[in-house]
Design a protein around this motif. Structure first.
Motif, short mmCIF file in Angstrom:
data_model
loop_
_atom_site.label_atom_id
_atom_site.label_comp_id
_atom_site.label_asym_id
_atom_site.label_seq_id
_atom_site.Cartn_x
_atom_site.Cartn_y
_atom_site.Cartn_z
N ILE A 9 -7.44 0.58 13.81
CA ILE A 9 -6.89 1.70 13.04
C ILE A 9 -7.95 2.79 12.83
O ILE A 9 -9.05 2.51 12.33
N PHE A 17 -4.89 4.34 1.68
CA PHE A 17 -5.28 3.41 0.61
C PHE A 17 -6.49 2.57 1.00
O PHE A 17 -7.27 2.14 0.15
N SER A 18 -6.62 2.34 2.28
CA SER A 18 -7.60 1.35 2.74
C SER A 18 -8.94 1.96 3.10
O SER A 18 -9.98 1.33 2.94
N THR A 51 0.40 6.90 4.44
CA THR A 51 1.72 6.44 4.01
C THR A 51 1.59 5.53 2.79
O THR A 51 2.47 4.74 2.51
N ASP A 84 -0.16 7.55 15.41
CA ASP A 84 0.62 7.08 14.27
C ASP A 84 1.23 8.31 13.61
O ASP A 84 0.57 8.99 12.82
N VAL A 105 6.24 5.02 12.07
CA VAL A 105 6.55 4.10 10.98
C VAL A 105 7.99 4.28 10.48
O VAL A 105 8.50 3.41 9.78
N VAL A 126 6.60 2.28 19.22
CA VAL A 126 6.61 1.27 18.16
C VAL A 126 7.54 1.77 17.06
O VAL A 126 7.31 2.85 16.50
N MET A 128 8.97 0.96 13.43
CA MET A 128 8.76 0.14 12.24
C MET A 128 9.96 0.22 11.30
O MET A 128 10.65 1.24 11.26
N ASP A 176 8.51 -3.63 14.40
CA ASP A 176 7.54 -3.95 13.35
C ASP A 176 8.29 -4.05 12.02
O ASP A 176 9.02 -3.11 11.66
N PHE A 181 6.11 -1.46 3.24
CA PHE A 181 6.94 -0.24 3.20
C PHE A 181 8.30 -0.59 2.60
O PHE A 181 9.11 -1.26 3.25
N LEU A 206 5.00 -6.10 16.53
CA LEU A 206 3.69 -5.62 16.08
C LEU A 206 3.64 -5.85 14.57
O LEU A 206 4.62 -5.58 13.87
N GLY A 208 1.37 -5.24 10.97
CA GLY A 208 0.26 -4.58 10.28
C GLY A 208 0.12 -5.12 8.87
O GLY A 208 0.85 -4.72 7.97
N SER A 210 -3.19 -5.74 7.61
CA SER A 210 -4.59 -5.53 7.26
C SER A 210 -4.78 -4.80 5.92
O SER A 210 -4.27 -3.69 5.74
N LYS A 212 -3.51 -4.97 3.14
CA LYS A 212 -2.35 -4.52 2.35
C LYS A 212 -2.29 -5.22 0.99
O LYS A 212 -2.84 -6.28 0.77
N ARG A 250 -2.14 -4.74 14.17
CA ARG A 250 -2.72 -3.45 13.77
C ARG A 250 -3.70 -3.73 12.64
O ARG A 250 -3.29 -4.13 11.56
N1 PMM Z 1 0.91 0.50 8.17
C1 PMM Z 1 0.30 1.66 7.84
C2 PMM Z 1 0.31 2.75 8.72
N2 PMM Z 1 0.91 2.67 9.92
N3 PMM Z 1 2.12 1.42 11.49
C3 PMM Z 1 2.74 0.29 11.86
N4 PMM Z 1 3.37 0.21 13.05
N5 PMM Z 1 2.77 -0.80 11.03
C4 PMM Z 1 2.19 -0.79 9.82
O1 PMM Z 1 2.27 -1.81 9.11
C5 PMM Z 1 1.53 0.40 9.39
C6 PMM Z 1 1.52 1.50 10.29
C7 PMM Z 1 -0.37 1.76 6.52
O2 PMM Z 1 -1.59 1.09 6.52
P1 PMM Z 1 -3.05 1.80 6.58
O3 PMM Z 1 -3.08 2.87 5.51
O4 PMM Z 1 -3.99 0.69 6.35
O5 PMM Z 1 -3.22 2.42 7.94
#
Ligand code: PMM
Length: 286
Positions: A9, A17-18, A51, A84, A105, A126, A128, A176, A181, A206, A208, A210, A212, A250
């Motif tokens: 990422i 947030f991360s 997001t 993204d 997303v 992708v 989501m 995803d 979300f 897929l 994601g 990480s 969270k 991800r």
């Molecule tokens: N989560 C975030 C942003 N983009 N895209 C996909 N496909 N799946 C996810 O779970 C996803 C994403 C938000 O996380 P971040 O702020 O750590 O990037």
């Protein structure tokens, strides 16, 4: 053996947030992308819109200015890049700059024109699970009597139909569940337990997870575990998801993820312990 692809990422945002603000500058974002590749990432997911719950959207030009220069530079260095974005215009510019994958997303709900852009380009897509923009998404966590797994399966299935109707080759689509979300912590665990149901849609997955907040809640000791201290739990999840045959992960911490995958590979021996179908691999992205 089909080990999951690792999507590193790169958030070129001031407010994720991360890692918000760490890589908002193009030079830093490129440097970070290089590091993720050196750590073993198979591809990079470059985004210019946070997001996080409650986040306000950047202007289109702000988003373009954030992602396009970074994509151009990393593609020139040989990186496989995913953008993204939920916006058709940003997806088009990113593909023009050399991105090969569009990670949306919203699964085409935020800006339906994105599906035509992807269809015309032949890019991998992708999709989501998504219900609303970040400002209000946590108002949409009611999954009724059917429960979150069935609702997400149905709603993602409807998106897949729309995606295919727009002319995108279904073989180039990954799905995803959209952890975090419009989901409460328990919803994320239910979805992770119910991946088989999502796999019944016939497309690779897929995931994601990480950093969270559901990991922070799991590890809470009075207060949620801080964002930077969720990686051990994430690595355990990564290993289990790899054994489940998830196609793509991800992640922020590529090195830790690759270490976990090395352990899974070693334990699988001849690979018979790991299943999985095409997806990004099958889509021609090596
Ligand atoms: N989560 C975030 C942003 N983009 N895209 C996909 N496909 N799946 C996810 O779970 C996803 C994403 C938000 O996380 P971040 O702020 O750590 O990037």
């Amino acid at each position: 053996m089909t080990r999951p692809r690792v999507m590193g990422i790169v958030n070129v945002t001031p407010d994720s947030f991360s890692d918000g603000g760490l890589y908002a500058d193009a030079d830093r974002a490129v440097e970070h992308g290089r590091q993720l590749l050196a750590d073993g990432a198979n591809l990079l997911d470059i985004g210019g819109e946070s997001t996080r719950p409650g986040a306000t959207r950047p202007l289109v030009n702000e988003e373009l200015d954030r992602v396009v220069p970074v994509i151009t530079r990393l593609v020139a260095e040989g990186a496989v890049v995913s953008v993204d974005t939920m916006r058709a215009s940003v997806a088009a510019a990113a593909l023009e700059a050399g991105a090969q994958i569009v990670n949306d997303v919203s699964g085409g709900l935020a800006d339906p024109g994105i599906l035509e852009v992807v269809a015309a380009s032949g890019a991998t897509y992708v999709a989501m699970h998504w219900r609303a923009h970040a400002t209000t998404m946590q108002d949409f966590t009611d999954y009724g009597p059917d429960g979150v797994v069935e609702c997400v399966r149905r709603e993602l299935g409807a998106r897949l139909d729309a995606i295919v109707a727009a002319g995108i080759d279904p073989e180039r689509v990954l799905l995803d569940p959209g952890l975090g979300f419009a989901k409460l912590p328990e919803h994320n665990w239910e979805l992770l337990r119910g991946l088989e149901s999502l796999e019944s849609l016939g497309r690779p997955l897929l995931i994601g997870a990480s950093r969270k907040s559901f990991l922070g809640s799991l590890l809470a000791d009075g207060t949620p575990r801080e964002v930077g201290e969720r990686e051990f739990a994430h690595v355990a999840l990564v290993a289990l998801l790899a054994q489940r045959g998830v196609d793509c992960l991800r992640v922020h911490d590529v090195r830790a993820t690759c270490d976990a995958l090395a352990v899974v590979d070693a334990l699988a021996g001849d690979g018979s312990g790991v299943s999985g179908v095409g997806g990004i691999r099958q889509g021609g992205v090596s």
